[in-house]
Design a protein around this motif. Structure first.
Motif, PDB file in Angstrom:
ATOM      1  N   GLN A   1       0.783  -1.411   0.072  1.00 27.14           N
ATOM      2  CA  GLN A   1      -0.107  -0.024   0.084  1.00 27.14           C
ATOM      3  C   GLN A   1       0.929   1.300   0.071  1.00 27.14           C
ATOM      4  OE1 GLN A   1      -3.457   0.151   2.251  1.00 27.14           O
ATOM      5  NE2 GLN A   1      -3.566  -1.943   3.215  1.00 27.14           N
ATOM      6  N   GLN A   2       0.233   2.352  -0.540  1.00 28.63           N
ATOM      7  CA  GLN A   2       1.119   3.829  -0.488  1.00 28.63           C
ATOM      8  C   GLN A   2      -0.205   4.684   0.244  1.00 28.63           C
ATOM      9  OE1 GLN A   2       2.942   5.371  -3.882  1.00 28.63           O
ATOM     10  NE2 GLN A   2       3.262   7.316  -2.909  1.00 28.63           N
ATOM     11  N   ARG A   3      -0.090   4.898   1.329  1.00 27.48           N
ATOM     12  CA  ARG A   3      -1.221   5.565   2.242  1.00 27.48           C
ATOM     13  C   ARG A   3      -1.045   7.313   2.236  1.00 27.48           C
ATOM     14  NH1 ARG A   3      -3.567   1.591   6.003  1.00 27.48           N
ATOM     15  NH2 ARG A   3      -3.657   3.331   7.730  1.00 27.48           N
ATOM     16  N   ILE A   4      -1.818   7.812   1.527  1.00 29.76           N
ATOM     17  CA  ILE A   4      -1.889   9.351   1.445  1.00 29.76           C
ATOM     18  C   ILE A   4      -3.059   9.705   2.084  1.00 29.76           C
ATOM     19  CG2 ILE A   4      -2.096  11.283   0.069  1.00 29.76           C
ATOM     20  CD1 ILE A   4      -0.374   9.950  -1.967  1.00 29.76           C
ATOM     21  N   VAL A   5      -4.488   9.218   1.662  1.00 32.46           N
ATOM     22  CA  VAL A   5      -5.649   9.535   2.214  1.00 32.46           C
ATOM     23  C   VAL A   5      -5.705   9.018   3.624  1.00 32.46           C
ATOM     24  CG1 VAL A   5      -8.062   9.096   2.102  1.00 32.46           C
ATOM     25  CG2 VAL A   5      -6.868   9.895   0.084  1.00 32.46           C
ATOM     26  N   LEU A   6      -5.214   7.502   3.661  1.00 35.25           N
ATOM     27  CA  LEU A   6      -5.131   6.795   5.102  1.00 35.25           C
ATOM     28  C   LEU A   6      -3.911   7.027   5.826  1.00 35.25           C
ATOM     29  CD1 LEU A   6      -6.764   3.697   3.470  1.00 35.25           C
ATOM     30  CD2 LEU A   6      -7.822   5.690   4.478  1.00 35.25           C
ATOM     31  N   GLU A   7      -3.239   8.057   5.551  1.00 33.67           N
ATOM     32  CA  GLU A   7      -1.712   7.893   6.297  1.00 33.67           C
ATOM     33  C   GLU A   7      -1.944   8.280   7.865  1.00 33.67           C
ATOM     34  OE1 GLU A   7       0.674  11.608   5.858  1.00 33.67           O
ATOM     35  OE2 GLU A   7      -1.057  12.784   5.291  1.00 33.67           O
ATOM     36  N   HIS A   8      -3.151   8.728   8.456  1.00 35.34           N
ATOM     37  CA  HIS A   8      -3.279   8.832   9.789  1.00 35.34           C
ATOM     38  C   HIS A   8      -4.245   7.746  10.401  1.00 35.34           C
ATOM     39  CE1 HIS A   8      -2.423  13.176   9.251  1.00 35.34           C
ATOM     40  NE2 HIS A   8      -1.261  12.749   9.413  1.00 35.34           N
ATOM     41  N   SER A   9      -4.912   7.057   9.412  1.00 36.37           N
ATOM     42  CA  SER A   9      -5.760   6.067   9.974  1.00 36.37           C
ATOM     43  C   SER A   9      -5.144   4.810  10.590  1.00 36.37           C
ATOM     44  CB  SER A   9      -6.653   5.463   8.735  1.00 36.37           C
ATOM     45  OG  SER A   9      -7.523   6.224   8.237  1.00 36.37           O
ATOM     46  N   GLY A  10      -5.491   4.681  11.657  1.00 34.24           N
ATOM     47  CA  GLY A  10      -5.062   3.465  12.637  1.00 34.24           C
ATOM     48  C   GLY A  10      -3.917   3.917  13.431  1.00 34.24           C
ATOM     49  N   LEU A  11      -3.660   5.144  13.508  1.00 30.92           N
ATOM     50  CA  LEU A  11      -2.473   5.871  14.179  1.00 30.92           C
ATOM     51  C   LEU A  11      -2.961   6.877  15.028  1.00 30.92           C
ATOM     52  CD1 LEU A  11       0.211   6.463  11.390  1.00 30.92           C
ATOM     53  CD2 LEU A  11       0.006   4.560  12.695  1.00 30.92           C
ATOM     54  N   ILE A  12      -3.891   7.589  14.822  1.00 27.40           N
ATOM     55  CA  ILE A  12      -4.598   8.670  15.686  1.00 27.40           C
ATOM     56  C   ILE A  12      -5.855   8.564  16.275  1.00 27.40           C
ATOM     57  CG2 ILE A  12      -3.034  10.448  14.623  1.00 27.40           C
ATOM     58  CD1 ILE A  12      -5.614  11.727  13.376  1.00 27.40           C
ATOM     59  N   ASP A  13      -6.111   9.125  17.530  1.00 28.96           N
ATOM     60  CA  ASP A  13      -7.405   8.975  18.136  1.00 28.96           C
ATOM     61  C   ASP A  13      -8.405   9.974  17.001  1.00 28.96           C
ATOM     62  OD1 ASP A  13      -9.750   9.093  19.465  1.00 28.96           O
ATOM     63  OD2 ASP A  13      -8.845   9.723  21.274  1.00 28.96           O
ATOM     64  N   PRO A  14      -9.366   9.448  16.457  1.00 32.70           N
ATOM     65  CA  PRO A  14     -10.277  10.296  15.685  1.00 32.70           C
ATOM     66  C   PRO A  14     -10.991  11.440  16.343  1.00 32.70           C
ATOM     67  CG  PRO A  14     -10.958   8.031  15.379  1.00 32.70           C
ATOM     68  CD  PRO A  14     -10.010   8.226  16.466  1.00 32.70           C
TER      69      PRO A  14
ATOM     70  N   ASN B   1      -7.436  14.392   0.241  1.00 40.56           N
ATOM     71  CA  ASN B   1      -6.167  14.648  -0.614  1.00 40.56           C
ATOM     72  C   ASN B   1      -5.708  15.918  -0.704  1.00 40.56           C
ATOM     73  OD1 ASN B   1      -4.973  12.057  -2.249  1.00 40.56           O
ATOM     74  ND2 ASN B   1      -7.270  11.859  -2.733  1.00 40.56           N
ATOM     75  N   ILE B   2      -6.338  16.930  -0.091  1.00 42.08           N
ATOM     76  CA  ILE B   2      -6.135  18.070  -0.326  1.00 42.08           C
ATOM     77  C   ILE B   2      -4.888  18.703   0.423  1.00 42.08           C
ATOM     78  CG2 ILE B   2      -6.842  20.734  -0.121  1.00 42.08           C
ATOM     79  CD1 ILE B   2      -7.827  18.878  -2.690  1.00 42.08           C
ATOM     80  N   ALA B   3      -5.122  18.397   1.811  1.00 40.42           N
ATOM     81  CA  ALA B   3      -4.066  18.649   2.533  1.00 40.42           C
ATOM     82  C   ALA B   3      -2.704  18.528   2.300  1.00 40.42           C
ATOM     83  CB  ALA B   3      -4.284  18.402   4.267  1.00 40.42           C
ATOM     84  N   PRO B   4      -2.520  16.903   1.997  1.00 41.19           N
ATOM     85  CA  PRO B   4      -1.032  16.633   1.613  1.00 41.19           C
ATOM     86  C   PRO B   4      -0.590  17.444   0.190  1.00 41.19           C
ATOM     87  CG  PRO B   4      -2.719  14.807   1.370  1.00 41.19           C
ATOM     88  CD  PRO B   4      -3.261  15.865   2.065  1.00 41.19           C
ATOM     89  N   ILE B   5      -1.558  17.308  -0.482  1.00 36.49           N
ATOM     90  CA  ILE B   5      -1.091  18.285  -1.752  1.00 36.49           C
ATOM     91  C   ILE B   5      -0.684  19.472  -1.457  1.00 36.49           C
ATOM     92  CG2 ILE B   5      -2.069  19.560  -3.898  1.00 36.49           C
ATOM     93  CD1 ILE B   5      -3.755  17.171  -4.314  1.00 36.49           C
ATOM     94  N   ILE B   6      -1.244  20.364  -0.801  1.00 34.35           N
ATOM     95  CA  ILE B   6      -0.680  21.810  -0.209  1.00 34.35           C
ATOM     96  C   ILE B   6       0.467  21.629   0.542  1.00 34.35           C
ATOM     97  CG2 ILE B   6      -1.172  24.015   1.030  1.00 34.35           C
ATOM     98  CD1 ILE B   6      -2.841  23.365  -1.547  1.00 34.35           C
TER      99      ILE B   6
END
Length: 538
Positions: A123-136, A336-341
């Motif tokens: 996998q290459q996680r951009i949208v999901l880069e924080h999923s499973g790591l931070i408290d929602p 996807n917008i935040a990582p693009i900026i």
């Protein structure tokens, strides 16, 4: 607020947990909750208190992806990614003492789920880069990993034109199914005369087997709000709506919490990040109508009207909510917008294929070993997704077909599994990317039954406004029902094909126009199964 101020705040939040060496992360997204992850979370917290593990923190996190193995629990150093953790599967509350005892010692092998398997490593996680790591539910947790930095940068260091330029350069296309260039859509609305403009997040995820948007909202809601706010700044909007399915109560709850905390912290509302930019966001609940995923029906529903589509033009960019220019993108597009900026449009454009940039989130469902959520670069082959990442077909059975694009998509046979997954390649096979649902079928599936199932869905979900969809889908379902029962004739089959052409060409909106796709694709690739069910040549 300057970018340096936010960076200092993020560092402060990280320092508050400086004494934490290890984290025990429990998936509390809907899939794992349905398997009992909340009792597991409480049992682990209790075991942590009992064993006095002061340098260890137990917390709930978003979706880890491998939904078929839930409840999932990851044990890792504080800053480690999911694939660097010790992952446990099918955890029960009774396993809590053993897991806590293993935090700084030998892993519990009977529960261990390898993270070096292709499901995670490919996998290459951009949208999901924080999923499973931070408290929602934690704004602090989101800020600590760089959250809202892209928004503050856009507001304090970039003009709206700069933001539009980066999004256009990225090559991002709408992830809701249409694949329209995001930068072009935003630029069109930005050029509209000054005045009231709206930004709408389409979270009305109605495709059978699709749960990408739900998982993102449950796992990283601030990421979506940040993307919406950046979009609003770029196009000159001051009001936003998230139109989300009422059948997603956990996503709604976490989104409400995120909006409240973001507004309190100054990332939404008046004078966002101490600038002159203002942006308010409200939630609107969908009533379960599939047609409300179509943008004009969605807008009618937000306005309090019956959710029915209207002819276009005018398009929402010109005349949308209450006649004002309106930007509509789906959850994944905004995520996807935040990582693009943050990283730049060129960085995003370097991922994927020539015509389909970036990554795509898919929901793997059906007859496949690794059911769950994945994110892969555009251009990854269907074979890699199904056989390598998905683990193939269970019980030793053979692959038969995969449906992409939900009820609006088509069924792809084994002969075409090596095709790269992008917008243009799928179109040549008579299907679409859709929002990202992949339903895998094995040799036991009857493709005529599959076509009937999706036609029944489209028939039931038709709003009834136009005759081709209202009557055509009913007639097509009746013919498919006759065929599945072995009572159809060649004349029925010919009539079915004619109806497909008529409904596709004359329906008012995308629901009716794409409803024949499952029938047409199964006729194209599995015509022998239709022929085998014919009564005769009459």
């Amino acid at each position: 607020m300057h970018l340096e101020d936010l960076a200092e705040q993020a560092a402060q939040y990280r320092n508050e947990d400086a004494h934490i060496e290890r984290e025990v992360r429990v998936c509390v997204a809907a899939s794992c909750q349905s398997s009992g992850s909340l009792p597991v979370l409480e049992a682990l917290k209790s075991a942590c208190d009992t064993q006095g593990a002061g340098s260890c923190k137990v917390k709930g996190v978003g979706c880890m992806g491998l939904c078929s193995a839930g409840p999932l629990v990851a044990v890792a150093d504080k800053d480690c990614a999911l694939n660097e953790s010790v992952l446990y599967r099918d955890v029960t509350p009774d396993d809590a003492p053993d897991i806590m005892a293993s935090v700084c010692s030998t892993p519990v092998e009977r529960l261990r789920c390898p993270t070096d398997q292709p499901f995670f490593s490919r996998q290459q996680r951009i949208v999901l880069e924080h999923s499973g790591l931070i408290d929602p539910d934690s704004l602090r947790g989101y800020i600590a990993v760089g959250g809202y930095a892209a928004l503050v940068r856009a507001l304090t260091e970039m003009t709206p034109a700069d933001v539009l330029r980066e999004v256009t350069t990225s090559g991002l296309r709408g992830r809701g199914g249409g694949g329209y260039p995001t930068g072009l859509k935003w630029s069109t609305i930005a050029k509209m005369p000054p005045g009231q403009k709206y930004v709408v997040c389409n979270a009305d995820e109605g495709d059978p087997g699709a749960f990408m948007d739900r998982a993102v909202l449950e796992s990283d809601p601030h990421r979506v709000l940040e993307g919406m706010a950046i979009a609003a700044y770029a196009v000159g909007a001051s009001k936003g709506y998230v139109y989300v399915r009422a059948e997603y109560p956990l996503a709604v709850e976490r989104l409400e919490t995120a909006i409240r905390k973001a507004k309190r912290a100054g990332f939404l509302g008046a004078k966002v990040a101490d600038t002159q930019f203002a942006f308010e966001v409200e939630i609107r609940l969908g009533a379960g109508a599939f047609v409300c995923g179509e943008e004009t029906a969605l807008m009618a529903s937000i306005e309090g009207l019956r959710g029915q589509p209207r002819p276009r033009p005018p398009y929402p960019a010109e005349s949308g909510l209450w006649g004002c220019p309106t930007l509509i993108n789906n959850v994944e597009t905004f995520a996807n917008i935040a990582p693009i900026i943050r990283e730049g449009g060129d960085w995003f454009a370097a991922i994927g294929t020539e015509g389909s940039k970036g990554t795509k989130v898919f929901a793997l469902a059906g007859k496949i070993k690794n059911t769950g959520l994945i994110e892969v670069p555009m251009g990854t082959s269907l074979r890699d997704i199904i056989e390598v990442i998905g683990g193939g077909i269970p019980d030793g059975r053979a692959f038969k077909a995969v449906q992409t694009g939900g009820p609006s998509g088509g069924c792809i046979p084994e002969a075409h599994l090596d095709i790269p997954v992008d917008y243009d390649s799928l179109k040549t096979l008579g299907t679409i990317m859709g929002s990202g649902g992949l339903i895998v079928m094995d040799e036991t599936s009857c493709m005529v039954d599959v076509a009937r199932f999706f036609m029944e869905f489209c028939m039931s979900e038709s709003c009834g406004k136009c005759i081709p969809c209202r009557a055509g889908t009913w007639q097509m379902h009746a013919l498919l029902d006759t065929l599945t029962k072995g009572r159809g004739t060649r004349a029925d089959l010919a009539l079915l094909e004619d109806l497909c052409d008529v409904v596709r060409a004359t329906s008012l909106c995308g629901l009716g126009q794409t409803a024949p796709n499952p029938v047409l694709s199964t006729l194209r690739y599995f015509r022998d199964e239709y022929e085998a069910k014919l009564l005769g040549d009459a």
